[in-house]
Design an enzyme around this catalytic site. Structure first.
Site, PDB file in Angstrom:
ATOM      1  N   GLU A  56      39.861  47.356  22.433  1.00  0.00           N
ATOM      2  CA  GLU A  56      38.841  48.310  22.893  1.00  0.00           C
ATOM      3  C   GLU A  56      39.403  49.724  23.030  1.00  0.00           C
ATOM      4  O   GLU A  56      38.738  50.588  23.597  1.00  0.00           O
ATOM      5  CB  GLU A  56      38.228  47.839  24.219  1.00  0.00           C
ATOM      6  CG  GLU A  56      37.230  46.704  24.010  1.00  0.00           C
ATOM      7  CD  GLU A  56      36.510  46.292  25.281  1.00  0.00           C
ATOM      8  OE1 GLU A  56      35.420  45.716  25.167  1.00  0.00           O
ATOM      9  OE2 GLU A  56      37.037  46.537  26.389  1.00  0.00           O
ATOM     10  N   GLY A 108      37.289  24.278  24.422  1.00  0.00           N
ATOM     11  CA  GLY A 108      38.669  24.497  24.825  1.00  0.00           C
ATOM     12  C   GLY A 108      39.406  25.455  23.913  1.00  0.00           C
ATOM     13  O   GLY A 108      38.832  26.432  23.429  1.00  0.00           O
ATOM     14  N   ASP A 163      27.108  32.171  33.386  1.00  0.00           N
ATOM     15  CA  ASP A 163      27.284  33.428  32.642  1.00  0.00           C
ATOM     16  C   ASP A 163      28.691  33.397  32.042  1.00  0.00           C
ATOM     17  O   ASP A 163      29.675  33.380  32.783  1.00  0.00           O
ATOM     18  CB  ASP A 163      27.110  34.611  33.611  1.00  0.00           C
ATOM     19  CG  ASP A 163      27.298  35.965  32.938  1.00  0.00           C
ATOM     20  OD1 ASP A 163      27.608  36.002  31.731  1.00  0.00           O
ATOM     21  OD2 ASP A 163      27.128  36.983  33.633  1.00  0.00           O
ATOM     22  N   GLY A 192      36.614  34.751  28.006  1.00  0.00           N
ATOM     23  CA  GLY A 192      37.820  34.939  27.187  1.00  0.00           C
ATOM     24  C   GLY A 192      38.864  35.757  27.940  1.00  0.00           C
ATOM     25  O   GLY A 192      40.062  35.473  27.874  1.00  0.00           O
ATOM     26  N   ASP A 193      38.418  36.768  28.670  1.00  0.00           N
ATOM     27  CA  ASP A 193      39.359  37.612  29.423  1.00  0.00           C
ATOM     28  C   ASP A 193      39.981  36.844  30.590  1.00  0.00           C
ATOM     29  O   ASP A 193      41.172  37.014  30.892  1.00  0.00           O
ATOM     30  CB  ASP A 193      38.642  38.857  29.950  1.00  0.00           C
ATOM     31  CG  ASP A 193      38.077  39.705  28.824  1.00  0.00           C
ATOM     32  OD1 ASP A 193      38.667  39.688  27.724  1.00  0.00           O
ATOM     33  OD2 ASP A 193      37.041  40.356  29.043  1.00  0.00           O
ATOM     34  N   GLY A 240      28.745  37.644  35.912  1.00  0.00           N
ATOM     35  CA  GLY A 240      29.575  38.830  35.753  1.00  0.00           C
ATOM     36  C   GLY A 240      30.936  38.527  35.157  1.00  0.00           C
ATOM     37  O   GLY A 240      31.279  37.373  34.866  1.00  0.00           O
ATOM     38  N   SER A 289      33.459  37.305  38.627  1.00  0.00           N
ATOM     39  CA  SER A 289      33.505  35.837  38.544  1.00  0.00           C
ATOM     40  C   SER A 289      34.935  35.298  38.598  1.00  0.00           C
ATOM     41  O   SER A 289      35.144  34.090  38.466  1.00  0.00           O
ATOM     42  CB  SER A 289      32.847  35.371  37.241  1.00  0.00           C
ATOM     43  OG  SER A 289      33.637  35.706  36.107  1.00  0.00           O
TER      44      SER A 289
HETATM   45  P1  ATP Z   1      33.834  36.033  25.903  1.00  0.00           P
HETATM   46  O1  ATP Z   1      33.722  36.967  24.711  1.00  0.00           O
HETATM   47  O2  ATP Z   1      32.538  35.438  26.343  1.00  0.00           O
HETATM   48  O3  ATP Z   1      34.622  36.591  27.018  1.00  0.00           O
HETATM   49  P2  ATP Z   1      35.509  34.515  24.121  1.00  0.00           P
HETATM   50  O4  ATP Z   1      34.620  34.266  22.944  1.00  0.00           O
HETATM   51  O5  ATP Z   1      36.584  35.528  23.980  1.00  0.00           O
HETATM   52  O6  ATP Z   1      34.663  34.767  25.422  1.00  0.00           O
HETATM   53  P3  ATP Z   1      35.683  31.707  24.498  1.00  0.00           P
HETATM   54  O7  ATP Z   1      36.374  30.996  23.397  1.00  0.00           O
HETATM   55  O8  ATP Z   1      34.193  31.651  24.544  1.00  0.00           O
HETATM   56  O9  ATP Z   1      36.236  33.192  24.543  1.00  0.00           O
HETATM   57  O10 ATP Z   1      36.193  31.155  25.907  1.00  0.00           O
HETATM   58  C1  ATP Z   1      37.543  31.277  26.315  1.00  0.00           C
HETATM   59  C2  ATP Z   1      37.936  30.018  27.071  1.00  0.00           C
HETATM   60  O11 ATP Z   1      37.114  29.911  28.238  1.00  0.00           O
HETATM   61  C3  ATP Z   1      37.742  28.727  26.298  1.00  0.00           C
HETATM   62  O12 ATP Z   1      38.877  28.441  25.496  1.00  0.00           O
HETATM   63  C4  ATP Z   1      37.511  27.722  27.422  1.00  0.00           C
HETATM   64  O13 ATP Z   1      38.755  27.277  27.922  1.00  0.00           O
HETATM   65  C5  ATP Z   1      36.796  28.562  28.496  1.00  0.00           C
HETATM   66  N1  ATP Z   1      35.344  28.420  28.404  1.00  0.00           N
HETATM   67  C6  ATP Z   1      34.464  29.246  27.777  1.00  0.00           C
HETATM   68  N2  ATP Z   1      33.201  28.784  27.867  1.00  0.00           N
HETATM   69  C7  ATP Z   1      33.272  27.640  28.571  1.00  0.00           C
HETATM   70  C8  ATP Z   1      32.303  26.660  29.003  1.00  0.00           C
HETATM   71  N3  ATP Z   1      30.998  26.794  28.734  1.00  0.00           N
HETATM   72  N4  ATP Z   1      32.754  25.604  29.712  1.00  0.00           N
HETATM   73  C9  ATP Z   1      34.055  25.455  30.003  1.00  0.00           C
HETATM   74  N5  ATP Z   1      35.014  26.333  29.617  1.00  0.00           N
HETATM   75  C10 ATP Z   1      34.632  27.397  28.903  1.00  0.00           C
HETATM   76  O1  RIB Z   2      34.860  40.457  27.503  1.00  0.00           O
HETATM   77  C1  RIB Z   2      33.848  40.894  28.376  1.00  0.00           C
HETATM   78  C2  RIB Z   2      33.851  42.382  28.448  1.00  0.00           C
HETATM   79  O2  RIB Z   2      33.491  42.899  27.189  1.00  0.00           O
HETATM   80  C3  RIB Z   2      32.832  42.958  29.409  1.00  0.00           C
HETATM   81  O3  RIB Z   2      33.326  43.093  30.717  1.00  0.00           O
HETATM   82  C4  RIB Z   2      32.452  44.285  28.774  1.00  0.00           C
HETATM   83  O4  RIB Z   2      32.893  45.398  29.474  1.00  0.00           O
HETATM   84  C5  RIB Z   2      33.046  44.233  27.353  1.00  0.00           C
HETATM   85  O5  RIB Z   2      34.177  45.021  27.252  1.00  0.00           O
END
Ligand code: ATP
Ligand code: RIB
Length: 310
Positions: free
Chosen positions: A141, A227, A248, A253-254, A289, A293
């Site tokens: 970002e 996972g 939510d 991912g963060d 959030g 969260s």
């Molecule tokens: P985001 O962009 O929403 O922050 P992301 O796409 O970067 O997420 P994800 O792969 O969706 O990352 O999620 C990261 C990790 O969070 C997964 O590997 C898993 O361990 C956990 N996780 C995400 N969603 C769920 C869920 N619905 N139930 C349980 N664990 C989850």
């Molecule tokens: O990964 C989630 C984040 O993506 C949000 O907090 C938003 O600010 C965007 O950067």
């Protein structure tokens, strides 16, 4: 013992609208709730690690506006070292407009603002403090040239770096990533970066392995409720998700990356750090959030006593 982590990257103010379903193009839809929160992939990962007990410093730029001051106060409240957090003169803070549907899925539009002003020189200015860290955390970002430079600086200083290539950047120069110790895309990012299919477990493994050829040490692919997969030269290790009812998923991912960095910097084996990260991220999706969260170390310990793997 908890480690010391540097995050070089973004911060945002999140403007969150809950709605009954995602709108169609051209449609006006009534939302059910509006709230603001603190976000930005960099700040989120930093706050997750700090809430778990790591000593965290941030190299970041906030806006020359009320949001920028709010962000600084929030980060300070989490005990984050802001020596290298500066105001970008005459520039608005980064913001994210987020829509969340009843299943917990989200759509996000970001405006970089001050995040777009973080330069390679800002990384150099922090070098004396970066060298004292156990890990450096990076995302996409802030300008790509700053990310590439930070990877080089981390390698020169001998500090392992983790890059979470989010949001997905199709033009990412994989050769510039060779000094990374950890590369952590989600499934969509993995497909976009490699140009390979990722529909099956074998395809995910092959796509991740194609990244190792560029010299990257380890790849962690996150797969939402399925996972994550740790992919190294030695093979693939499945990291199961923890079963929860999502409210939510913003910032899951963060939460995962921040927690992974915390446990890794504290000396845990990678598989163990990833298992803890899956638990921490699962807990985050049960609450609304992004940063709002993220659990404290005590709340996370209480949650772990009740968890079931998917
Ligand atoms: P985001 O962009 O929403 O922050 P992301 O796409 O970067 O997420 P994800 O792969 O969706 O990352 O999620 C990261 C990790 O969070 C997964 O590997 C898993 O361990 C956990 N996780 C995400 N969603 C769920 C869920 N619905 N139930 C349980 N664990 C989850
Ligand atoms: O990964 C989630 C984040 O993506 C949000 O907090 C938003 O600010 C965007 O950067």
């Amino acid at each position: 013992m908890a480690g010391r982590i540097a995050m070089i990257g973004s911060n945002n103010v999140d403007l969150v609208t809950n709605l009954p379903r995602m709108p169609l193009p051209g449609e006006t839809l009534a939302g059910t709730r509006f709230s603001t929160g603190f976000g930005g992939k960099g700040a989120n990962q930093a706050v997750a690690a700090a809430r778990l007990g790591s000593a965290v410093m941030m190299v970041t730029r906030v806006g020359d506006d009320g949001f920028g001051q709010d962000v600084l106060r929030n980060l300070e409240g989490h005990g984050i070292d802001l020596t290298h957090a500066r105001v970008a003169k005459g520039t608005a803070n980064g913001v994210a407009s987020i829509f969340v549907d009843p299943s917990g899925e989200n759509v996000i539009v970001i405006v970089a603002g001050a995040n777009g002003t973080l330069t390679p020189a800002d990384v150099d200015a922090a070098a004396d403090d970066l060298i004292r860290c156990d890990l450096i955390l990076l995302q996409l970002e802030v300008p790509l040239e700053t990310v590439y430079h930070a990877i080089k600086v981390a390698a020169r200083l001998g500090v392992p770096a983790i890059l979470n290539p989010a949001p997905a950047a199709p033009g990412l120069d994989l050769a510039a990533l060779r000094d990374l110790s950890w590369f952590c895309p989600n499934q969509t990012e993995l497909a976009m970066l490699t140009g390979l299919p990722v529909a099956t477990e074998d395809q995910i493994a092959a796509a991740a392995q194609s990244l190792l050829v560029h010299g990257i040490g380890n790849v962690v692919v996150t797969l939402g409720a399925r996972g994550a997969r740790l992919v190294t030269a030695g093979g693939v290790t499945a990291i199961p998700a923890i079963r929860v009812r999502p409210v939510d998923t913003t910032g899951a991912g963060d939460a995962f990356i921040g927690a992974f960095a915390h446990f890794l910097a504290a000396g845990a084996a990678p598989e163990q750090a990833l298992a803890q990260a899956a638990g921490y991220a699962a807990l985050s999706v049960t609450k609304p959030g992004a940063q709002g969260s993220y659990a404290s170390a005590q709340e996370f310990a209480a949650f772990q006593a009740t968890t079931v793997q998917s």
